[in-house]
Scaffold this active site. Structure first.
Site, PDB file in Angstrom:
ATOM      1  N   LYS A 206     -11.054   3.168   1.612  1.00  0.00           N
ATOM      2  CA  LYS A 206     -10.532   1.831   1.918  1.00  0.00           C
ATOM      3  C   LYS A 206     -11.334   1.268   3.087  1.00  0.00           C
ATOM      4  O   LYS A 206     -10.983   1.424   4.257  1.00  0.00           O
ATOM      5  CB  LYS A 206      -9.048   1.912   2.279  1.00  0.00           C
ATOM      6  CG  LYS A 206      -8.348   0.555   2.261  1.00  0.00           C
ATOM      7  CD  LYS A 206      -8.290   0.000   0.849  1.00  0.00           C
ATOM      8  CE  LYS A 206      -7.579  -1.336   0.786  1.00  0.00           C
ATOM      9  NZ  LYS A 206      -7.619  -1.919  -0.555  1.00  0.00           N
ATOM     10  N   SER A 407      -7.199  -3.912  -5.489  1.00  0.00           N
ATOM     11  CA  SER A 407      -6.168  -3.783  -4.462  1.00  0.00           C
ATOM     12  C   SER A 407      -4.939  -4.576  -4.900  1.00  0.00           C
ATOM     13  O   SER A 407      -4.336  -4.263  -5.921  1.00  0.00           O
ATOM     14  CB  SER A 407      -6.721  -4.229  -3.112  1.00  0.00           C
ATOM     15  OG  SER A 407      -6.069  -3.554  -2.055  1.00  0.00           O
TER      16      SER A 407
END
Length: 631
Positions: A206, A407
């Site tokens: 991430k 996401s």
């Protein structure tokens, strides 16, 4: 004598009053007539002025200006302000381009298409592939497509390569450079200022917040990006080579040989790309215009070829969809919690569209077209849950992913019956983070101290002027971990995978659509039209019978209602704003001056960070990938 004078002035006064009354009455009548004339003129304009007459042997001109988008961004206020500030608000909706080509394919009045790409700003590879597919489908009619530009960048060229003939100005060229990006990393600069980013995340891949905590890309970020970029580059070069009937691998080979090859033609870049068969001819725009006049004939004025612009063409062909249909809802842009204009996603506004489509008896299925890098976890959940409700009420739901559905963009896809992605879609990035910047070092350098009374430690616990409270950090970490667990749990349930399997595929890592299908994160690789066809099959019925044959359910785009009057007002406010704003520069208001490219990147990074901090809670968890990878 005085009596005569008095009589004269009395008569003059009475005459003046009469003239005044006549003038007042005349003014009133004139005003009423003017208002009536204006009203009649507006009605005529709205219903008739935009209609164009299309004759035989006409060229459909696709003069693409701006970016290729799913939905034109911004509301009326944003567009007018943009024009006043001298910023272009042009864009081309992908569906308009596809519809114009589909109609022209069967229209006997249209002889060919001219694809003009000078002002085309491109899109992600998935959208370019969709547009290219529409061009290829049009060519099956036997009608040619001619592409022209003063010079092509690689996004413009991907579309041009699918034309029947590709022309470029003799002083132009084709500039294909490959994929990749350089990001700014601000840790050392922030250290000098005395600012800590305080990134809290779950997922080793991430990387959205890494530029604010590192001085260079992490090994995980480089690994993930290389995996995706290489796959996209192959899709891009394969598409060009197949469209232009070039040997496999020749694009990369030509790029490797570029310096010597350009020297061999004395620096003539136009001749070089013609030798490589990337273009068919070197031609000026005036020469092209004359060629088309000779081919299809001249227009009524006799000064150019017979033509119609694609927006005018669509206006003339427009027929509203009535009765049973597939509702298409566009989810484009970053995801916020509340309401958002077109081009952005609001948790409330987008879920409201889904709810109204669910409650409409004429809607037999819903297709959610997603082009989003994510954003608010809460906003994403509002949309996902509304899709779940639609399914529970018997409305099939199909998600079609565009350039990016990662996401939060992946989160909202998890309630669908089927998920379709283009091979070049960027998806995944299943991960969560929060960022709490603090400037305690900066405050020390400035000699500024902070203090005050609080009834609990949580009151003002996040104060950017002071170091991050360890208890608050632990609180946010717990919240981020909970949302991540919720994310992978919902994904495991939706994809019928074990949680551990999803966790391994998640960690914030991005995938192409083809890679995601291999990992069972999406169901099928295909186009938007494929997704619509899947929705029709799930709906299990047709729209009716016509001449003894079944008519497939039509599609209708659901969005904020815009009347013809509103459209007229918007158009002319925009034109007025453009005229008012002509010559008004914005450079004096720009916070960064100097190198334009560097300025843009800096501005984008810190505008994104400011948007994050402008959330209702500074420590809101975010599901965002910052992964808009465009060719």
């Amino acid at each position: 004598m005085f009596s005569s004078v008095r009589t004269f002035f009395q008569t003059l006064h009475r005459t003046t009053l009469k003239v005044s009354d006549w003038l007042t009455q005349g003014f009133r009548i004139g005003l009423v007539l003017a208002v009536l004339a204006y009203g009649v003129g507006m009605v005529w304009f709205i219903y008739f002025a935009d209609r164009v007459a299309i004759t035989d042997h006409t060229v459909l001109v696709l003069d693409l200006k701006g970016a290729l988008v799913e939905e034109s961004p911004g509301g009326l206020r944003d567009k007018v302000l943009g024009e006043l500030q001298g910023e272009s608000t042009d864009s081309v909706r992908l569906r308009d381009l596809q519809m114009a080509l589909a109609l022209a394919e069967k229209d006997k009045r249209i002889d060919q298409v001219l694809l003009k790409l000078d002002d085309f700003k491109g899109a992600g590879l998935a959208s370019l592939r969709e547009a290219a597919g529409a061009i290829e489908k049009f060519k099956t009619s036997g009608k040619p497509v001619l592409a022209w530009s003063a010079g092509y960048d690689q996004r413009q060229y991907y579309l041009a390569a699918h034309a029947s003939q590709v022309a470029v100005h003799p002083m132009g060229t084709v500039f294909i450079e490959g994929f990749g990006r350089q990001r700014n990393y601000y840790k050392e600069a922030l250290d000098k200022l005395g600012i800590q980013a305080n990134l809290i995340r779950v997922g080793q891949y991430k990387s959205a917040g890494e530029p604010f905590i590192l001085s260079q890309p992490s090994a995980q970020a480089l690994k993930a990006e290389a995996h995706v970029y290489d796959a996209l580059w192959k899709l891009y070069t394969d598409g060009i080579e197949q469209a232009r009937k070039l040997p496999p691998g020749s694009v990369a080979q030509h790029i490797d040989s570029l310096p010597g090859a350009l020297q061999a033609v004395q620096g003539d870049a136009g001749q070089l790309v013609k030798d490589w068969k990337w273009v068919d001819q070197l031609q000026t725009l005036e020469s092209l215009r004359q060629t088309l006049m000779d081919t299809v004939g001249k227009d009524e004025g006799g000064k150019t070829f017979r033509q119609v612009g694609f927006k005018d063409y669509l206006q003339a062909q427009f027929k509203p969809v009535k009765g049973e249909h597939i509702a298409v809802i566009v989810a484009q842009g970053e995801i916020g919690d509340g309401r958002a204009p077109a081009g952005k996603i609001g948790g409330l506004s987008t879920s409201d569209l889904i709810r109204t489509a669910t409650e409409d008896e004429d809607v037999k299925a819903i297709v959610l077209r997603v082009n989003s890098p994510g954003g608010s976890a809460f906003g994403s959940e509002l949309i996902r849950d509304q899709l779940r409700i639609a399914r529970d009420k018997g409305k099939p739901v199909v998600v079609s992913m565009g350039d990016v559905a990662a996401s939060g963009g992946y989160w909202i896809a998890m309630a669908a019956d089927q998920v379709w992605a283009d091979a070049a879609t960027i998806t995944g990035s299943i991960g969560v983070f929060a960022m709490l910047p603090t400037g305690e070092g900066l405050m020390r350098k400035l000699g500024v101290n902070t203090g005050g009374y609080r009834t609990t430690w949580l009151a003002g616990a996040y104060d950017p002027r002071t170091a991050l409270n360890p208890r608050l950090q632990a609180l946010v970490q717990s919240g981020v971990e909970h949302i991540y667990a919720d994310f992978i749990g919902k994904a495991a349930q939706a994809r019928k995978l074990e949680v551990a399997q999803v966790d391994e595929l998640a960690q914030g890592r991005i995938w192409t659509g083809a890679q995601a299908q291999g990992h069972r994160l999406v169901d099928q690789v295909g186009s938007f039209n494929d997704a619509v066809q899947a929705a029709r099959q799930l709906a299990g019925k047709s729209a009716g019978k016509s001449a003894g044959t079944e008519v497939p359910l039509p599609i209708r785009y659901w969005g904020p209602k815009i009347s013809k009057v509103q459209g007229w007002v918007q158009r002319y406010l925009m034109q007025g704003a453009a005229q008012i704003g002509w010559g008004v520069g914005s450079s004096e208001l720009t916070p960064f001056t100097g190198l334009p490219g560097v300025n843009t990147v800096l501005a984008e990074d810190f505008i994104w960070l400011k948007g994050l901090l402008d959330q209702a809670q500074a420590y809101t968890a975010v599901t965002h990938c910052l992964c808009q990878i465009t060719p």
